[in-house]
Every structure is written in C-alpha cells, then in structure tokens.
Design an enzyme around this catalytic site. Structure first.
Site, PDB file in Angstrom:
ATOM      1  N   GLY A  81      13.389 -14.321  59.101  1.00  0.00           N
ATOM      2  CA  GLY A  81      12.450 -15.403  58.838  1.00  0.00           C
ATOM      3  C   GLY A  81      11.293 -14.975  57.960  1.00  0.00           C
ATOM      4  N   ARG A 145      19.877 -14.121  57.085  1.00  0.00           N
ATOM      5  CA  ARG A 145      20.027 -13.539  58.420  1.00  0.00           C
ATOM      6  C   ARG A 145      21.385 -12.850  58.622  1.00  0.00           C
ATOM      7  NH1 ARG A 145      15.884 -14.876  61.734  1.00  0.00           N
ATOM      8  NH2 ARG A 145      14.561 -16.638  61.144  1.00  0.00           N
ATOM      9  N   ASP A 176      15.500  -6.679  64.652  1.00  0.00           N
ATOM     10  CA  ASP A 176      16.939  -6.639  64.402  1.00  0.00           C
ATOM     11  C   ASP A 176      17.242  -6.069  63.018  1.00  0.00           C
ATOM     12  OD1 ASP A 176      17.737  -7.587  66.858  1.00  0.00           O
ATOM     13  OD2 ASP A 176      17.879  -9.671  66.220  1.00  0.00           O
ATOM     14  N   LYS A 202       8.131  -6.412  59.767  1.00  0.00           N
ATOM     15  CA  LYS A 202       7.753  -7.798  59.521  1.00  0.00           C
ATOM     16  C   LYS A 202       8.108  -8.675  60.706  1.00  0.00           C
ATOM     17  CE  LYS A 202      10.585 -10.455  59.054  1.00  0.00           C
ATOM     18  NZ  LYS A 202      11.662 -11.465  59.084  1.00  0.00           N
ATOM     19  N   THR A 203       7.206  -9.496  61.168  1.00  0.00           N
ATOM     20  CA  THR A 203       7.496 -10.645  62.032  1.00  0.00           C
ATOM     21  C   THR A 203       6.190 -11.286  62.446  1.00  0.00           C
ATOM     22  OG1 THR A 203       8.376 -11.450  64.144  1.00  0.00           O
ATOM     23  CG2 THR A 203       7.685  -9.169  64.097  1.00  0.00           C
ATOM     24  N   ASP A 205       5.912 -13.069  64.949  1.00  0.00           N
ATOM     25  CA  ASP A 205       5.884 -13.109  66.416  1.00  0.00           C
ATOM     26  C   ASP A 205       5.066 -11.974  67.019  1.00  0.00           C
ATOM     27  OD1 ASP A 205       7.462 -15.324  66.325  1.00  0.00           O
ATOM     28  OD2 ASP A 205       9.285 -14.361  67.025  1.00  0.00           O
TER      29      ASP A 205
END
Length: 552
Positions: A81, A145, A176, A202-203, A205
């Site tokens: 994402g 993805r 992941d 990276k994220t 979240d």
C-alpha cells in the site's frame, strides 16, 4: 501538466539529511557493531537463512570511504500500500547513486514486485525524478502486492537482474515485503548471483518498528492528515452540539494510528485493540464503555462527542474471533454453495442458527443485520471473512444505541444520541509528505545506496535518533533477519518480520490511559490543523506524539 502552487514549492524543497550523510560520499566510513540474532526462533531462522543470518549491525560515520569503486546498476520497487514519502526514498537513492558516479543507473520496476518478474521498468533520469520530489503517492512507478516467495520467481528475478547487469535491488515496503526481501537476499547469496537486496521500512500502520527501527515512513504524514480531519470534526461537533461521530481509522493488526490520532486530538473515546484483547473485552463491555461516556456527557448537557475506532478492533474481541472461526468452518468447501443457494435471508439465518454454537449465536444475534449479512457475503480468496471490511464504526454506534435505549427504559439516561460515521483510510496514504517524512524518506534512500556501495546484502536501511533534529539523525543498517520469527501462515510455519503492536506498558499508551477518563467526560479537544511545510521548525518539523513520548 498543471501544477498547484504547493506542488511547485515542494519540488524546490531540499530534504534534510543526517549530518554524517552530508559530508560527501568520499567521507563516509562504516563502523560495525555486534553480531545479531533473530527476535525469536533463532535456530529455525538461522537454518532458513544460513548465508544472511547473524550479520552485524552497522553505523555510518565520518571517515575515509573504503568501499569498492565500481559502476552500480540498481533496481527499485515499491511494494504494498501507498505511504507518503515513497517518492523521496527513490529520490534519495537516485541522488546518492549519481553523486557517487554519474554513470550509475537506477531502474524503476513498475507496479511492484510483478515488474521485476515481468521485466517492466523505466530507467530514471534527472528530468523524470524531478517531477516527483517531495510529493505523495507511489505513481512514480506504481506499486503492487505480488509476493516474491517461490524459487521459480527468484530464478526469474535473477535472470532479469543478470540481463540488465543489475548489482542490487531495493525493496520499499512493509513487514511482508521486507520478509520477501530477506528471502530474496538469501536466494541471491546461496546462488552466488552477486546481487544485493536492501529493504526500506514503509507502512502508515506503524507496526514495522522495534528497538532499531523507531518509525516506519508514512506514519507521520498519515496520522497528521487524519488528525487534521478528526480535529475539524471535533470543532464541528462542538459547534453543532448534537452528533456523536464514530471515526474508523486504518490499522488492522495494530492500533498505532488510532493511538497517535488520540494523542494529537484528545477525543472522548479511543479504542485500543491490544487493550481489548488483553482485557478480553466483549462487544457488550465495549459498548457499555462508550455508552458511559455518552451518558455522563449528556448529564452535563453535551449530547455530542467523538470516538476513534481502529480498523481491525473486532478481530481482537475474543468472542468475535471465535464467531469468525465458526463462520469460516460453517462455509467451508461446498457448504458455501449450499448457503448461497438459499432464497432469502430468513432461510440463511436458519442455516446459520443450526451451524453455530449457542455462545457464538448469542454474539451474532446482537449484531446489526447489515453486519450479520456482511459476515456471510464478503469472502476473501481463501473463503474467509474479510474482517477489514466490517464497518466497525457503525457496529459500535448501533450497539451503543441499543445500550442507551435500555438505559432510557431504566430511567438512567434521558439525553439524545445521534451518530454519524466516517472512515479515514485512503485520505492519508498519498498526502504530500510532512517535512519529517520528506527528510526521513530521502535519508532512507540515500542511506540504502551507502549499504549497497559497501556490499551489504539482506539489510534494512536504518535511520535512528528520529526525535532529534535531522542533522542529529544516525544512519546505518541492520540485518532483516534480526526482526524475524516463525509464525503459522496458511497451515505452514513461515519466517516473517514480527509485527509491533501497541505496548500497553509503553509511554504513549500510559499517557493516553492517564488522561482518557478526563477526555471521556470533558470537551478537551485539540485541533491540530493542516500539516505545515513552511515556517518555524517547532511547527513544521514536529515528530509524532508517539515518537516524542517514546524518546522522553
């Protein structure tokens, strides 16, 4: 292409680098630390990664550059994402690569890992790169993805790299994606391809962090974006004084986004999934907790409020998790076809009632019908309930409404309750990166090239000391295997990077916990406003409240 004034101005922004990286490529040396081991399951991880396990952490420092001088052809992909700042990772990588040797090249593989497999790429130029400096999004090459996890895929990637003379691949992604980076690095090492793999964390979240990785990029910008919107809604709620706003924010596996937004805006309610799990809270208990705030505020003449709900909170409710497991079993195999063939919801409800245990049926009954139906209509490719699609903000407002209706009957609640619902997700993933993320990401990319130049493989680009001004940041790298453990995935034991959940004994949660009872009753809203890019450093270069509290 028509540009906004802000876009033009951001092109000209010069990201700040750690002082050491500003010394010039020729004056950057390496200091090696101790050997590392994985966070858990050491023997199993070592057996799976015999060529890349246990390597030393490294820090870059001022000194004579002793790396081998050779032409570098580097490939880069964006995986998973979107997160604000991804473009700057590529820009930093490109600038470091070109400043070392103008003949170095950077291949951008399109649409994520599949670009590597399909040999679909663009060779970056100054003109192309300059269109994306300090901008949000992943549109510079797109993302995807596709997972790189089979030997067949690795062999194809190795051939693509050999074809173009690629010496290293940089994978920009989350847990992941960086797990896949570690597996690819091990394959390359085992097959003596000479190709290095470097990851970048990276994220939005915020769950890719540990004692080494203080913050994943994009988290700062996304939470500031959501907090601006939440602050705007709080101001509106305090103006109209007639609505309770239930706001779902991203974060399926961890509640870092919800907690950070709460620390920035001080809403009346913020659920923390990890606490729900630790306390084994039921849906009814959560609804009572929110209803208590509604009632107390109503008694003070305030029939309005704001509640922040993490995206994946229902997965952390024990009784709900059991219900999901039973539903997955109920619709396993051909049973799903039998269920879908039933003509009406009444018929399907009878089917469900026969198939669930009494305990799970009791939970199912209290759900609004729209949520009940959603649990059975939305399936993932594996046939499981897509929990992330459950409108938990609507679920909890409906449960609260039921609780308040009971209290009205009992004469304990005489106020009004009207709910509005919001979901903030995509709004924050591609925003113009904050100065922090612009600087951090550029540093991650620049630093990634230094790891390549010094020959490291299976390492994560690491920038630390992030709560300090950028000039005091520390650049280096850590073996990705240090972050890994073994988890059960699709019936198999798999090596994966361990997700970082909200620590209930950590300073950010403790600060929230110490203040939330006050916020639940009083109107203590904070209005962060829009991200500021130009002006005083104490306004424009702020870190997140989470990072500031962690580093106090």
């Amino acid at each position: 292409m028509k540009l906004s004034p802000l876009q033009k101005a951001r092109y000209e922004y010069t990201p700040k680098l750690p002082q050491m990286l500003r010394n010039g490529i020729s004056e950057i040396s390496v200091s090696e630390g101790k050997d590392t081991k994985s966070v858990a399951d050491c023997e199993k991880i070592q057996a799976l990664f015999p060529n890349t396990y246990g390597k030393k952490e490294i820090t870059f420092q001022k000194g004579q550059n002793t790396s081998e001088a050779k032409k570098q052809i580097v490939g880069v992909i964006l995986s998973g994402g979107q997160a604000p700042g991804g473009h700057n990772v590529i820009c930093g990588l490109y600038d470091a690569l070109k400043s070392t040797n103008p003949e170095n090249e950077l291949f951008g593989f399109k649409n994520g890992p599949s670009g590597l497999i399909d040999d679909d790429f663009i060779v970056f130029t100054d003109e192309y790169i300059d269109q994306y400096r300090n901008t949000g999004g992943f549109d510079i090459i797109g993302s995807g993805r596709t997972k790189l996890e089979t030997n067949e895929q690795f062999a194809i990637v190795a051939e693509v790299c050999k074809k173009h003379g690629i010496t290293a691949v940089v994978i920009i992604g989350g847990d992941d994606s960086n797990t896949n980076a570690a597996v690819l690095a091990e394959y390359f090492a085992a097959h003596n391809t000479g190709v290095q793999v470097i990851g970048c964390p990276k994220t939005i979240d915020g769950d890719l962090k540990n004692e080494d990785i203080e913050c994943s990029f994009g988290f700062d910008t996304a939470t500031k974006t959501y907090s601006e919107l939440i602050g705007n809604i709080q101001r509106d709620a305090n103006s109209a004084k007639k609505y309770w706003h239930f706001i779902k924010v991203m974060g399926r596996s961890a509640s870092h986004v919800a907690l950070e937004c709460a620390l920035e805006t001080q809403p009346n309610i913020c659920l923390i999934s990890e606490e729900v799990a630790a306390k084994k809270m039921s849906l009814s208990q959560i609804a009572d907790y929110i209803a208590d705030s509604v009632e107390k505020r109503s008694n003070n003449g305030m029939n309005f409020g704001v509640a922040i709900i993490p995206e994946g909170v229902v997965e952390f409710v024990p009784e709900f998790s059991v219900l999901i497991a039973e539903i997955n079993e109920l619709l396993a195999g051909k049973k799903a076809d039998e269920f879908n063939a039933l003509p009406s919801w009444a018929d399907k409800y009878t089917f469900i009632e026969k198939g669930l245990t009494k305990e799970s049926m009791d939970v199912f009954k209290i759900l609004p019908q729209t949520i009940q139906q959603q649990l059975f209509l939305d399936r993932d490719p594996h046939g499981n309930v897509q929990v992330s699609l459950i409108e938990s903000e609507k679920l909890f407002s409906a449960l609260v409404a039921d609780k308040l209706a009971e209290r009205k009957k009992n004469g304990t609640f005489n106020g009004k309750f009207s709910a509005l619902h919001h979901f903030f997700g995509y709004e924050g993933r591609c925003a113009f990166p904050s100065n922090f993320d612009a600087d951090y990401c550029y540093s991650l990319g620049y630093n990634a090239f230094m790891l390549i130049q010094y020959g490291y493989n299976g390492y994560l680009s690491k920038i630390s000391n992030l709560s300090k001004p950028a000039t005091e940041w520390v650049a280096g790298g850590m073996p990705i295997t240090k972050m890994m453990n073994i988890e059960r995935r699709h019936g198999e034991d798999k090596p994966v990077i361990k997700k970082a959940l909200v620590e209930l004994d950590g300073k950010p949660f403790k600060f929230f916990e110490a203040n939330r009872d006050t916020w639940a009753v009083e109107t203590a809203y904070v209005y962060p406003g829009a991200i500021q890019y130009y002006g005083p450093s104490d306004v424009c270069d702020l870190t997140t409240r989470t990072l500031a509290l962690e580093k106090e």
